[in-house]
Design an enzyme around this catalytic site. Structure first.
Site, PDB file in Angstrom:
ATOM      1  CD  GLN A   1       6.986  -1.901  36.466  1.00 16.42           C
ATOM      2  OE1 GLN A   1       7.515  -1.568  35.403  1.00 16.42           O
ATOM      3  NE2 GLN A   1       7.476  -1.539  37.648  1.00 16.42           N
TER       4      GLN A   1
ATOM      5  CB  SER B   1      -3.013   7.974  18.897  1.00 19.18           C
ATOM      6  OG  SER B   1      -2.780   6.605  19.145  1.00 19.18           O
ATOM      7  CD  GLU B   2      -0.801  11.697  18.364  1.00 21.78           C
ATOM      8  OE1 GLU B   2      -0.540  11.444  19.549  1.00 21.78           O
ATOM      9  OE2 GLU B   2      -0.459  10.944  17.415  1.00 21.78           O
TER      10      GLU B   2
ATOM     11  CD  GLU C   1      -2.806   0.600   7.784  1.00 19.77           C
ATOM     12  OE1 GLU C   1      -3.517   1.488   7.264  1.00 19.77           O
ATOM     13  OE2 GLU C   1      -2.343  -0.351   7.147  1.00 19.77           O
TER      14      GLU C   1
ATOM     15  CG  PHE D   1      -2.079   0.830   1.257  1.00 20.17           C
ATOM     16  CD1 PHE D   1      -3.283   0.401   0.718  1.00 20.17           C
ATOM     17  CD2 PHE D   1      -2.045   2.086   1.855  1.00 20.17           C
ATOM     18  CE1 PHE D   1      -4.420   1.200   0.759  1.00 20.17           C
ATOM     19  CE2 PHE D   1      -3.166   2.891   1.911  1.00 20.17           C
ATOM     20  CZ  PHE D   1      -4.367   2.453   1.351  1.00 20.17           C
TER      21      PHE D   1
END
Length: 382
Positions: free
Chosen positions: A339, A369-370, A366, A125
């Site tokens: 953790q 987040s912003e 892809e 792509f």
């Protein structure tokens, strides 16, 4: 929305789970360390032969027509075994769906059987450029009409599977005078076309077995029949298909988060401190409870988006919600698992170290987040 799966979806999920556990998981650490391309491609080809490269493709073209819910379930299971293989599968399915949605009969009949059967190891792509990442409308790659051909010039970066892809879906500017995003067209280009150069794979933080390359086009001559859809209307194709791809990446992230938490949970049940298993301590129990709750919420968001897509209803906003939530909560889950292991989690001998590296990119590729939040906010304030 159905909260139960049909027989075909369950079969695909189970097949993916078995393949991940028996084939992918035992090899994931070695692929991460040694980048054994032959082994990696053999696994990818097997997935094609099993039908996993054309999950939502019509049977007349070699697909299994199982739908987006089945696709989500499959990618989640494959990611639990090997994220590099899962992302190759996800992107290849996205390429196949682009061709099925927009291609003419000749294009579909030629390319889709090769993708679905595994004859092509992957599809690529080709959208992102050095100056056009979150804003693909700023791309500079051009395609100039020359009689019965187009001549492509430019380059794309961060292209998954480029060095072994059988076909590239490539976006280029075909009308420089048009408003941004209005003069872009989409093309299908065979991987061995003259004028196409694939650079060496990037040395990445995670998902190392999956090749990520720069692809350059130097006076690359392609026939006008390579045009996918209508001229100057390719940008809409990219925006539409990226929404479906976000279901894949969100599902991949979910698989990584679940695998990490399952390992961490098992570890603290065995590991003893202060004379008892770590799992007896409420602080750790609550960490585990929170992460599994978040991952279950992510799973439901992904299934909602996939179900809407299968029902041919608007799903772009739901896909962005699912992708941003699943990827960020999977990051939290992998770091929580690390953790839980304490110092052991930082050592490559344990898989959580690899899972934490593999999951980081899921909140970036892809659509970051912003960008997902931009998509969601635009819908909310429309």
């Amino acid at each position: 929305m159905e909260f139960s799966f049909n027989e075909e979806e369950l079969m695909i999920q189970d097949t993916a789970r078995q393949f991940a556990q028996n084939q992918l998981k035992p090899n994931a650490q070695a692929l991460d360390h040694h980048n054994d391309r032959e082994l990696f491609l053999s696994q990818v080809k097997q997935l094609g032969e099993l039908g996993f490269m054309g999950i939502n493709i019509d049977s007349q073209y070699g697909g299994i027509e199982a739908g987006s819910v089945a696709f989500s379930l499959a990618i989640t299971e494959l990611a639990r075994g090997c994220a590099s293989t899962a992302v190759t599968t996800s992107v290849t399915n996205m390429v196949a769906e682009v061709i099925q949605a927009v291609g003419n009969e000749e294009q579909k009949s030629y390319y889709l059987p090769k993708i679905c059967s595994g004859e092509f190891y992957a599809g690529a792509f080709c959208l992102t450029e050095s100056t056009a990442g979150s804003d693909p409308s700023a791309m500079r790659t051009t395609a100039v009409r020359d009689g019965e051909n187009y001549i492509l010039n430019g380059s794309k970066i961060y292209i998954t599977s480029a060095e072994y892809a059988g076909v590239f879906v490539v976006w280029a500017v075909t009308d420089k005078e048009a408003a941004r995003g209005k003069g872009i067209s989409c093309f299908l280009i065979d991987g061995n076309t003259d004028g196409v150069t694939v650079a060496k794979a990037e040395d990445k933080m995670g998902q190392k077995a999956s090749a990520t390359n720069e692809v350059s086009f130097d006076n690359c001559i392609i026939p006008a029949t390579a045009l996918l859809g209508e001229e100057n209307k390719g940008f809409k194709i990219a925006v539409t298909e990226l929404a479906g791809g976000r279901i894949g990446i969100g599902s991949l992230a979910l698989g990584l988060g679940l695998e990490a938490m399952d390992y961490g949970k098992a570890y603290i049940k065995e590991r003893q401190q202060f004379g008892q298993p770590l799992a007896n301590f409420q602080g750790l129990q609550w960490m585990v409870a929170d992460r599994y709750t978040e991952l279950e919420a992510a799973r439901l968001l992904l299934l909602q988006a996939a179900s809407l897509k299968d029902d041919k209803k608007p799903f772009s906003t739901q896909a962005s919600m699912a992708k941003v939530f699943a990827s960020e909560k999977a990051n939290d889950a992998c770091y929580t698992a690390l953790q839980l292991l304490g110092g052991a989690g930082y050592i490559k001998e344990y898989p959580v170290e690899r899972l934490a590296r593999d999951v980081r990119i899921t909140s970036i590729y892809e659509g970051t987040s912003e960008i997902q939040r931009v998509v969601i906010a635009r819908d909310l304030f429309a």
